[in-house]
Write an enzyme that holds these catalytic residues in place. Structure first.
Site, PDB file in Angstrom:
ATOM      1  N   GLU A 165      -6.134 -17.077   5.926  1.00  0.00           N
ATOM      2  CA  GLU A 165      -7.144 -16.892   4.883  1.00  0.00           C
ATOM      3  C   GLU A 165      -7.199 -15.413   4.514  1.00  0.00           C
ATOM      4  O   GLU A 165      -7.381 -14.551   5.383  1.00  0.00           O
ATOM      5  CB  GLU A 165      -8.527 -17.357   5.340  1.00  0.00           C
ATOM      6  CG  GLU A 165      -9.567 -17.225   4.225  1.00  0.00           C
ATOM      7  CD  GLU A 165     -10.991 -17.457   4.703  1.00  0.00           C
ATOM      8  OE1 GLU A 165     -11.667 -18.306   4.105  1.00  0.00           O
ATOM      9  OE2 GLU A 165     -11.412 -16.798   5.659  1.00  0.00           O
ATOM     10  N   SER A 187     -15.317 -19.938  18.999  1.00  0.00           N
ATOM     11  CA  SER A 187     -15.585 -20.164  17.581  1.00  0.00           C
ATOM     12  C   SER A 187     -14.773 -21.331  17.052  1.00  0.00           C
ATOM     13  O   SER A 187     -15.262 -22.139  16.253  1.00  0.00           O
ATOM     14  CB  SER A 187     -15.265 -18.898  16.778  1.00  0.00           C
ATOM     15  OG  SER A 187     -15.456 -19.103  15.395  1.00  0.00           O
ATOM     16  N   ARG A 194       0.827  -1.203   0.000  1.00  0.00           N
ATOM     17  CA  ARG A 194       0.000   0.000   0.000  1.00  0.00           C
ATOM     18  C   ARG A 194       0.862   1.254   0.000  1.00  0.00           C
ATOM     19  O   ARG A 194       0.632   2.179  -0.792  1.00  0.00           O
ATOM     20  CB  ARG A 194      -0.929  -0.016   1.223  1.00  0.00           C
ATOM     21  CG  ARG A 194      -1.787   1.243   1.365  1.00  0.00           C
ATOM     22  CD  ARG A 194      -2.799   1.062   2.482  1.00  0.00           C
ATOM     23  NE  ARG A 194      -2.160   0.618   3.716  1.00  0.00           N
ATOM     24  CZ  ARG A 194      -2.831   0.099   4.752  1.00  0.00           C
ATOM     25  NH1 ARG A 194      -4.137  -0.046   4.697  1.00  0.00           N
ATOM     26  NH2 ARG A 194      -2.184  -0.281   5.846  1.00  0.00           N
ATOM     27  N   LYS A 207     -16.245 -24.928  15.507  1.00  0.00           N
ATOM     28  CA  LYS A 207     -15.908 -25.437  14.173  1.00  0.00           C
ATOM     29  C   LYS A 207     -15.302 -26.834  14.258  1.00  0.00           C
ATOM     30  O   LYS A 207     -15.577 -27.693  13.416  1.00  0.00           O
ATOM     31  CB  LYS A 207     -14.951 -24.481  13.467  1.00  0.00           C
ATOM     32  CG  LYS A 207     -14.677 -24.890  12.026  1.00  0.00           C
ATOM     33  CD  LYS A 207     -14.123 -23.754  11.203  1.00  0.00           C
ATOM     34  CE  LYS A 207     -14.065 -24.141   9.743  1.00  0.00           C
ATOM     35  NZ  LYS A 207     -13.635 -23.017   8.876  1.00  0.00           N
ATOM     36  N   HIS A 248     -11.042 -15.658  -2.535  1.00  0.00           N
ATOM     37  CA  HIS A 248     -10.542 -16.233  -1.292  1.00  0.00           C
ATOM     38  C   HIS A 248      -9.252 -16.988  -1.562  1.00  0.00           C
ATOM     39  O   HIS A 248      -9.168 -17.749  -2.532  1.00  0.00           O
ATOM     40  CB  HIS A 248     -11.553 -17.211  -0.695  1.00  0.00           C
ATOM     41  CG  HIS A 248     -12.805 -16.553  -0.203  1.00  0.00           C
ATOM     42  ND1 HIS A 248     -13.677 -17.191   0.666  1.00  0.00           N
ATOM     43  CD2 HIS A 248     -13.341 -15.345  -0.444  1.00  0.00           C
ATOM     44  CE1 HIS A 248     -14.696 -16.387   0.933  1.00  0.00           C
ATOM     45  NE2 HIS A 248     -14.522 -15.263   0.250  1.00  0.00           N
ATOM     46  N   LYS A 295      -9.719 -16.234  15.112  1.00  0.00           N
ATOM     47  CA  LYS A 295     -10.903 -16.850  15.701  1.00  0.00           C
ATOM     48  C   LYS A 295     -10.808 -16.869  17.223  1.00  0.00           C
ATOM     49  O   LYS A 295      -9.732 -17.090  17.784  1.00  0.00           O
ATOM     50  CB  LYS A 295     -11.066 -18.293  15.210  1.00  0.00           C
ATOM     51  CG  LYS A 295     -11.716 -18.451  13.845  1.00  0.00           C
ATOM     52  CD  LYS A 295     -11.925 -19.925  13.555  1.00  0.00           C
ATOM     53  CE  LYS A 295     -12.578 -20.145  12.210  1.00  0.00           C
ATOM     54  NZ  LYS A 295     -13.960 -19.629  12.166  1.00  0.00           N
TER      55      LYS A 295
END
Length: 273
Positions: free
Chosen positions: A168, A78, A54, A82, A149, A74
């Site tokens: 991710e 959470s 950037r 999962k 993704h 996470k």
């Protein structure tokens, strides 16, 4: 050294209660903190790379393709949810192998061409390995959702040595991000049981957002006096979808399409970078 207790205990009493000694609880806490630390550091590595790109764009090209960046790791709750939902063994080694979105970062770009440009520039770095890509821009989901993704693996250097951490990364435009945010609010309000007429309206809105993206990008090119390929040059200027041949053989390790869906619930609580 004793084997650390699993994050999700395998056994429980008939009443659903689990008995854990204070020492086991402390050991589990410490092991979980060390485990999550790796993903936090991996996220910082990707954030640094994005920040450098950037700043370089602003200095060299007098143009910033990145509108904003948000990220999250996470929460333990959470992660446990999962693990249970996917039927994964509760030990940390199994979680490392099977869950690749513990650390997540979302990059919102000005235009679709910027999405692919940043993907190319980021994945061209020799310490970044692409484990899997799902191009929902070239092939949107049935509800109209669009985003690119990628599961990227970056090195983190600890006192114990080098480790590879998956992160991710979601790339999307302002219009895609606005649509996804609205879609999330609607699904939350209706507890995922959205009326058919609203689903149809959402899909129409996604098409309208895509038309707006294309129109604004054409205007941007006219204003700058050339095509988007002028900024960055080479492969970094392409606007085509991510080709299957460009994805490494490691895509077998990537999450399923359902797990690569827009961040919801706790996952939606991202922090600005």
């Amino acid at each position: 050294m004793a084997t650390p207790a699993p994050l999700v205990p395998a056994t429980a009493s008939d009443e659903g209660e689990i008995t854990v000694s204070p020492s086991e609880l402390r050991e589990l806490r410490d092991e979980l903190q060390r485990f999550m630390m790796e993903y936090r550091f991996g996220l910082q590595e990707v954030e640094t790379k994005i920040g450098i790109l950037r700043d370089e764009f602003l200095l060299t090209h007098d143009y910033n393709p990145i509108e904003h960046v948000s990220s999250r790791v996470k929460s333990p709750d959470s992660l446990v949810e999962k693990v249970q939902r996917k039927g994964i063994d509760g030990d940390f080694a199994s979680i490392r192998r099977n869950i690749t979105d513990i650390a997540g970062i979302r990059i919102t770009c000005s235009f679709t061409a910027d999405v692919y440009r940043l993907f190319d520039l980021l994945t061209a770095q020799d310490d970044v390995r692409v484990r899997g890509v799902k191009d929902y821009i070239a092939s949107p989901k049935s509800n109209g959702y669009k985003s690119l993704h990628a599961i990227l693996e970056v090195p983190v250097f600890l006192s114990t040595g080098r480790i590879e951490v998956p992160v991710e990364v979601q790339f999307r435009t302002i219009a895609m991000d606005f649509w996804a945010s609205l879609e999330h609010k609607i699904y939350y309000k209706y507890a995922t049981r959205v009326p058919d007429e609203l689903l149809e309206s959402l899909k129409d809105a996604a098409e309208t957002a895509a038309e707006l993206d294309a129109r604004m990008e054409r205007l941007h090119r006219q204003i700058r006096g050339g095509s988007a390929t002028q900024i960055g040059g080479g492969s970094a200027g392409r606007t085509a979808p991510v080709a299957i041949r460009e994805i490494t053989a490691a895509t077998a390790h990537a999450e399923t399409a359902a797990d690569a869906a827009p961040l919801r619930g706790e996952d939606a609580e991202v922090r600005p970078v």
